[in-house]
Write a protein that holds these residues in place. Structure first.
Motif, PDB file in Angstrom:
ATOM      1  N   ARG A   1       5.959  -2.576   6.240  1.00  0.00           N
ATOM      2  CA  ARG A   1       6.878  -3.712   6.142  1.00  0.00           C
ATOM      3  C   ARG A   1       7.907  -3.686   7.266  1.00  0.00           C
TER       4      ARG A   1
ATOM      5  N   ASP B   1       0.842  -1.201   0.000  1.00  0.00           N
ATOM      6  CA  ASP B   1       0.000   0.000   0.000  1.00  0.00           C
ATOM      7  C   ASP B   1       0.877   1.251   0.000  1.00  0.00           C
TER       8      ASP B   1
ATOM      9  N   ASP C   1       6.220   5.142   5.878  1.00  0.00           N
ATOM     10  CA  ASP C   1       5.909   4.986   4.450  1.00  0.00           C
ATOM     11  C   ASP C   1       5.094   3.723   4.185  1.00  0.00           C
ATOM     12  N   HIS C   2       5.476   2.652   4.834  1.00  0.00           N
ATOM     13  CA  HIS C   2       4.758   1.378   4.687  1.00  0.00           C
ATOM     14  C   HIS C   2       4.946   0.585   5.968  1.00  0.00           C
TER      15      HIS C   2
END
Length: 704
Positions: free
Chosen positions: A99, A35, A96-97
């Motif tokens: 992960r 995303d 940002d993400h």
């Protein structure tokens, strides 16, 4: 509460427990990891429990680092001598993400040495629920000793999606060399960073001016009473540290006393309407080894009424003794950021209001408000390329004493245009405006690109000028120029009166370090001052030889009135019988060298300031000295000297009775502190820009 099985140690990153979190709310478990949207992670670092002891006394001085990927996004304050520390600190980070997990690492602070590792853990962000506060318990582990119990860390986290927002808007900025900056166009109203916790504010769509702090906290550190003895001689060398959010102040050191008298005054900016908490710690200075902790206390500003001075006697916790303070909360100063299209001085009505505020008729109205400063930061040209792409991401920092404001960042550009207008209240007309350009880096601290220092008295109103950027020491040019337009409006009488009170000290200043080049330069400066005295001695000696009878006769009359006896008193310092290791001895030698370097600088600066007063380096100050001497001459003509001495003596002896907490000062030294030394004259000197370096000039030449 998140189960600790989801939070493995850093050595077992791939292992994530499959246990589900059964709570009400929007889960992000099904959110794709690719995303592209941003998330805001609000973290509250609460406390630690049963942490590992790393010091010889069976305690530790823990602090916590948060990292995402390889980037440090937050560092907590240090809690001294405590295995169950309570932080209650907040941090705001844009992700940002999801992960990358959030790494939590705990260290024990060791002065002058490498900090000791106390354990780590990580938080899997994909397991958090969106828009919901979650309490988290982290079990700390050491990858090399996984069986050791290193205690736990308690957090509270909230993960919020930031859909549809520009990636240029960042809540967590790279660390800057100095603390306490306000950003012109940040989205979050209150964000905290690794190196600083910056309050931020976004300009409205109408580009109206907006105040960046809500008030001023004026603090006077008066004295300490019955402090704890930390040295073998039964005394201490105490100093005090203050902290309000990102703002810090350190008092001077009072040698060999348990009842120090500081009499220091400083200001903090107040960002939150409800106030805030000032953390105060007292320390004992030890040369060559780690300073000893004396005690701590706090001041809750939300409990204090505004526009009123509060005398406070604070009991030191985790130690002995009291600290006496005066705390005053006042309304916000006129500090703002706006676009170029909306500035104060172009509005005729607002300009007339400002001119009226600082007119000669309002001399005794708010003596601290000396003047008004407007700075237009227009653009820069030919900046240094700091990134591997051959570009930079420049932003600009505008500083006036302890007021610091930032422009937005212009990405991938060596010729940025900011077009921002900054306004400041002037408390001292002898202040120096500093404009620094940095290159923003997301993964590390900002890179320095250039700097200019402009004394307010040298500014020519309404003139757009190109200032050549200098290096950090302001001794030579670096690449690029910056275009500024500056206006200064001030009341000359108020400015003259403020010249005779203590100068405002910067509470964000780097401590002096030992430098061979700086030590040699200070020695040469000192030598010049000594040679002036030697030449003066030769001149005086020639008066005794009657080489010039008129000169010798005049000297004879003057010397009769100047003879006075002086007594010298020798102080013998107590020798410290404590054995020091090799490293401690090196630190002690280094501190002595730094002290010698600073003393040489102070003595040389004192002599240079006297010389520059007579050289008319700053005409305003030289005229002020002449006016003061003329007034004194007239007064002396009408009033006998003995009456003047009598009034002066009564004033001096009754000053403490009339104002017990007044800050001691010497008007002559305060005056000389405003005169620049030779080093400062070089730093403030403008360099002429080279027209051939302008990209706009090159474009015209290419067209021709």
């Amino acid at each position: 509460m998140l189960d600790s099985c989801k939070l493995k140690s850093a050595c077992n990153l791939p292992l994530i427990c499959n246990k589900k979190i059964h709570t009400v709310g929007t889960s992000n478990a099904d959110v794709p990891l690719a995303d592209p949207g941003m998330y805001q992670l609000d973290i509250t670092l609460k406390r630690g429990q049963s942490l590992a002891a790393r010091d010889r006394g069976g305690t530790s001085d823990p602090y916590v680092k948060f990292k995402i990927g390889r980037k440090e996004v937050f560092r907590s304050k240090i809690i001294h001598k405590n295995l169950n520390p309570v932080w209650e600190e907040k941090a705001c980070v844009l992700v940002d993400h999801l992960r990358e997990p959030l790494y939590i690492k705990v260290f024990d602070y060791d002065f002058g040495l490498q900090d000791d590792f106390m354990g780590s853990a990580f938080l899997d962000l994909t397991q958090l629920e969106l828009n919901r506060s979650t309490d988290v318990t982290l079990t700390l582990k050491d990858p090399h000793y996984p069986d050791h119990d290193l205690g736990i860390i308690l957090l509270s986290v909230v993960l919020t999606p930031k859909e549809g927002e520009s990636r240029d808007v960042t809540c967590s900025r790279p660390a800057l060399p100095a603390l306490g900056f306000c950003r012109a166009e940040l989205q979050s109203p209150y964000c905290q960073n690794a190196q600083f916790q910056s309050q931020s504010l976004r300009l409205s769509d109408q580009h109206r001016k907006s105040h960046l702090w809500r008030g001023i906290v004026s603090i006077t550190l008066i004295e300490g009473r019955d402090l704890k003895a930390m040295d073998s001689n039964g005394l201490s060398d105490p100093y005090v540290k203050f902290r309000l959010g990102h703002q810090k102040y350190k008092s001077k050191i009072m040698p060999k006393t348990l009842n120090p008298q500081w009499r220091e005054q400083f200001d903090f900016h107040l960002y939150e309407e409800r106030g805030g908490i000032i953390d105060i710690t007292a320390w004992d200075k030890d040369a060559g080894k780690r300073d000893d902790f004396i005690g701590r206390c706090q001041v809750d500003l939300s409990a204090l009424s505004r526009e009123q001075t509060h005398k406070m006697e604070l009991q030191l916790e985790e130690g002995e003794g009291h600290l006496v303070l005066l705390v005053t909360l006042t309304a916000s100063a006129t500090v703002s950021i706006s676009d170029l299209s909306a500035n104060s001085l172009e509005d005729q009505k607002e300009r007339e209001e400002i001119l009226k505020r600082y007119s000669p008729l309002r001399i005794f109205h708010n003596l601290k408000d000396v003047g008004f400063l407007q700075v237009k930061v227009i653009r820069a040209e030919g900046l240094m390329a700091a990134d591997v792409t051959g570009k930079s991401d420049p932003f600009c920092v505008v500083e006036l004493n302890n007021d610091r404001l930032l422009t937005h960042t212009v990405y991938k550009n060596l010729n940025p245009e900011w077009n921002k207008v900054f306004t400041f209240n002037i408390k001292d007309i002898h202040s120096v405006l500093e404009v620094t350009v940095y290159d923003e880096d997301r993964d590390r601290s900002a890179d320095f690109l250039g700097k200019v220092a402009i004394p307010l008295l040298s500014i020519q109103n309404g003139e757009q000028k190109a200032y050549v950027l200098k290096n950090k020491q302001l001794t030579g040019p670096t690449k690029g120029v910056i275009y500024l337009e500056i206006d200064v409006i001030f009341n000359a009488v108020k400015a003259s009166l403020r010249t005779l009170i203590p100068k405002e000290q910067k509470y964000i200043e780097e401590e002096n370090r030992l430098s061979k080049q700086l030590l040699l330069r200070n020695f040469i400066r000192m030598k010049r001052c000594v040679m002036v005295l030697v030449n003066a001695a030769y001149y005086i000696n020639s008066c005794f030889d009657w080489d010039s009878p008129p000169r010798s006769l005049a000297a004879f009359v003057v010397v009769e009135d100047m003879l006075e006896d002086e007594e010298e008193e020798d102080d013998k310092d107590d020798k410290d019988g404590e054995k020091k290791g090799f490293i401690n001895k090196i630190y002690a030698i280094q501190e002595v060298c730094v002290s010698v370097q600073n003393i040489l600088d102070e003595v040389a600066s004192f002599g240079e300031r006297i010389k520059n007063t007579f050289n008319w380096t700053v005409p305003f100050l030289s005229w002020l000295a002449i006016v003061a001497l003329c007034v004194f001459t007239v007064v002396l003509y009408f009033i006998p000297l003995r009456y003047i001495v009598l009034v002066w003596g009564i004033n001096k002896f009754t000053k403490k009775l009339r104002s017990p907490y007044a800050i001691d000062n010497n008007e002559l030294l305060d005056f000389l502190s405003r005169v620049p030394s030779d080093v400062q004259v070089v730093q403030y000197q403008e360099l002429k820009p080279d027209p051939s370096h302008s990209p706009y000039k090159r474009k015209k030449n290419n067209l021709g």
